[in-house]
Each structure stands twice: as C-alpha cells, then as structure tokens.
Scaffold this active site. Structure first.
Site, PDB file in Angstrom:
ATOM      1  N   PHE A  73      86.751  23.244  50.584  1.00 44.40           N
ATOM      2  CA  PHE A  73      86.536  23.336  49.135  1.00 44.40           C
ATOM      3  C   PHE A  73      85.421  22.418  48.632  1.00 44.40           C
ATOM      4  CE2 PHE A  73      90.034  20.317  49.885  1.00 44.40           C
ATOM      5  CZ  PHE A  73      89.619  19.198  49.173  1.00 44.40           C
TER       6      PHE A  73
ATOM      7  N   ARG B  17      99.142   9.348  38.524  1.00 40.92           N
ATOM      8  CA  ARG B  17      99.305  10.591  39.287  1.00 40.92           C
ATOM      9  C   ARG B  17     100.589  11.313  38.867  1.00 40.92           C
ATOM     10  NH1 ARG B  17      95.283  11.696  43.114  1.00 40.92           N
ATOM     11  NH2 ARG B  17      96.592  13.431  43.709  1.00 40.92           N
TER      12      ARG B  17
ATOM     13  N   HIS C  67      90.847  14.481  37.062  1.00 40.04           N
ATOM     14  CA  HIS C  67      90.860  13.728  38.321  1.00 40.04           C
ATOM     15  C   HIS C  67      91.778  12.524  38.162  1.00 40.04           C
ATOM     16  CE1 HIS C  67      89.379  11.516  41.833  1.00 40.04           C
ATOM     17  NE2 HIS C  67      89.313  10.456  41.047  1.00 40.04           N
TER      18      HIS C  67
HETATM   19  N1  UDP Z   1      90.583  21.063  45.487  1.00 38.84           N
HETATM   20  C1  UDP Z   1      90.404  22.428  45.632  1.00 38.84           C
HETATM   21  N2  UDP Z   1      91.119  23.090  46.590  1.00 38.84           N
HETATM   22  C2  UDP Z   1      91.993  22.454  47.421  1.00 38.84           C
HETATM   23  C3  UDP Z   1      92.155  21.068  47.286  1.00 38.84           C
HETATM   24  C4  UDP Z   1      91.435  20.406  46.300  1.00 38.84           C
HETATM   25  O1  UDP Z   1      89.624  23.027  44.896  1.00 38.84           O
HETATM   26  O2  UDP Z   1      92.604  23.117  48.281  1.00 38.84           O
HETATM   27  C5  UDP Z   1      89.827  20.336  44.461  1.00 38.84           C
HETATM   28  C6  UDP Z   1      90.643  20.039  43.212  1.00 38.84           C
HETATM   29  O3  UDP Z   1      89.776  20.095  42.087  1.00 38.84           O
HETATM   30  C7  UDP Z   1      91.112  18.624  43.482  1.00 38.84           C
HETATM   31  C8  UDP Z   1      89.890  18.018  44.169  1.00 38.84           C
HETATM   32  O4  UDP Z   1      89.393  19.081  44.982  1.00 38.84           O
HETATM   33  O5  UDP Z   1      91.464  17.942  42.284  1.00 38.84           O
HETATM   34  C9  UDP Z   1      90.161  16.828  45.054  1.00 38.84           C
HETATM   35  O6  UDP Z   1      91.205  17.161  45.980  1.00 38.84           O
HETATM   36  P1  UDP Z   1      92.399  16.154  46.240  1.00 38.84           P
HETATM   37  O7  UDP Z   1      93.151  16.658  47.420  1.00 38.84           O
HETATM   38  O8  UDP Z   1      91.883  14.764  46.301  1.00 38.84           O
HETATM   39  O9  UDP Z   1      93.350  16.360  44.960  1.00 38.84           O
HETATM   40  P2  UDP Z   1      93.660  15.375  43.735  1.00 38.84           P
HETATM   41  O10 UDP Z   1      93.655  13.976  44.268  1.00 38.84           O
HETATM   42  O11 UDP Z   1      92.589  15.630  42.703  1.00 38.84           O
HETATM   43  O12 UDP Z   1      95.014  15.804  43.254  1.00 38.84           O
HETATM   44 MG    MG Z   2      92.223  12.979  45.341  1.00 41.36          MG
END
Ligand code: UDP
Ligand code: MG
Length: 140
Positions: free
Chosen positions: A59, A87, A117
């Site tokens: 992604f 979170r 975020h």
């Molecule tokens: N994201 C995505 N597809 C996925 C996982 C993540 O588009 O399968 C995007 C989503 O916008 C997410 C960001 O990438 O908020 C960062 O991913 P992370 O796993 O760090 O999630 P977060 O910490 O934001 O919950």
């Molecule tokens: Mg993250």
C-alpha cells in the site's frame, strides 16, 4: 512510564469533506491538548519520507500519493499515556473494524482513506513531531 506526546494528521479526504472541526473537537473532548498545529500540503517526497517505515509494503505508493494529494492538518498533542490513549480514540486502521464512536468509525471512508494518522510509539511520536514542527512552533 509512557510518554505524554503524540502526533496526528487529519488526512486529505477528511479535510476536504469538512470534518476538521469535528475531529479536533473530539481530540480536545478526549483530553488532548494541542501543542502545535499547521495546515499544509506534503510533497510526494515528504510523504515518502514520513511513511518510510512502510516502504516496500503493497500500500506504500497509494498511501504516499494519497497523503500528498491535498492539504492536511498536522497536530502535536499532549496527554498522559498519549500514544495509547490516542490510538484508542481514533480506532482501528480499517473503519469497518473500529469501535463505535471512534474517530475512524465516525469519519473514515476506507482503510486507506481513514481520516486520521496516529503515532504508534513514543519514539515515533517524537520523530513525527520533529518532522513537522521546529522547536519554536511547539508551545507546551
Ligand atoms: N494502509 C492502507 N492499507 C493497509 C494498511 C494501511 O492503505 O492495508 C494505510 C492507512 O492509511 C494507514 C496507513 O497506511 O493509516 C499506515 O498504516 P498503519 O498500519 O501504520 O496503520 P495506522 O497506524 O495508521 O493505524
Ligand atoms: Mg501506523
């Protein structure tokens, strides 16, 4: 002991849909204090640097193109146990899995366009705050 700072961005689709005020209100009602805030559009290079931890994931390109596609609000926040409490306030990455009442449940449109975020550790919170703000811009 857990740290008292975290970093958030209100993502482009949430800003474009006019959710900025409602989302910031939920931060404040949730007990977070704003210590720095700006309205900014990231370049693709800046988005790639910010999300460097996700480089190589399927992604990554979609995420960094999306995050540089329009203006965002970047905010540094303060509260006891900031990273974990924030979170919990925003909910799971995928809004379909987020608890009722969380910011992502209320405002996200998809797993990628998920409104906000939130830092994932104290260490990354400080790195992310320093990425977006100079020390002069932080009023704690
Ligand atoms: N994201 C995505 N597809 C996925 C996982 C993540 O588009 O399968 C995007 C989503 O916008 C997410 C960001 O990438 O908020 C960062 O991913 P992370 O796993 O760090 O999630 P977060 O910490 O934001 O919950
Ligand atoms: Mg993250």
């Amino acid at each position: 002991m857990n740290g008292n700072k975290t970093f958030t961005m209100i993502k482009p689709e949430a800003v474009a849909k006019g959710y900025t005020g409602k989302i910031i209100d939920q931060f404040i009602v949730g007990g977070f204090k704003i210590i720095a805030m700006k309205y900014v559009q990231l370049s693709l290079t800046q988005a790639q640097e910010f999300y460097g931890i996700h480089k190589g994931k399927p992604f990554f390109d979609e995420l960094t193109q999306y995050m540089s596609s329009g203006p965002i609000i970047s905010i540094a926040l303060e509260k006891d146990n900031a990273v974990n409490d924030f979170r919990a306030l925003i909910g799971s990455t995928d809004p379909n899995e987020a608890n009722e009442g969380t910011i992502r449940k209320r405002f996200a449109e998809s797993k990628s366009k998920n409104a906000v975020h939130g830092s994932d550790s104290d260490e990354n919170a400080l790195i992310e705050i320093n990425f977006h703000f100079s020390s002069k811009e932080i009023i704690s």
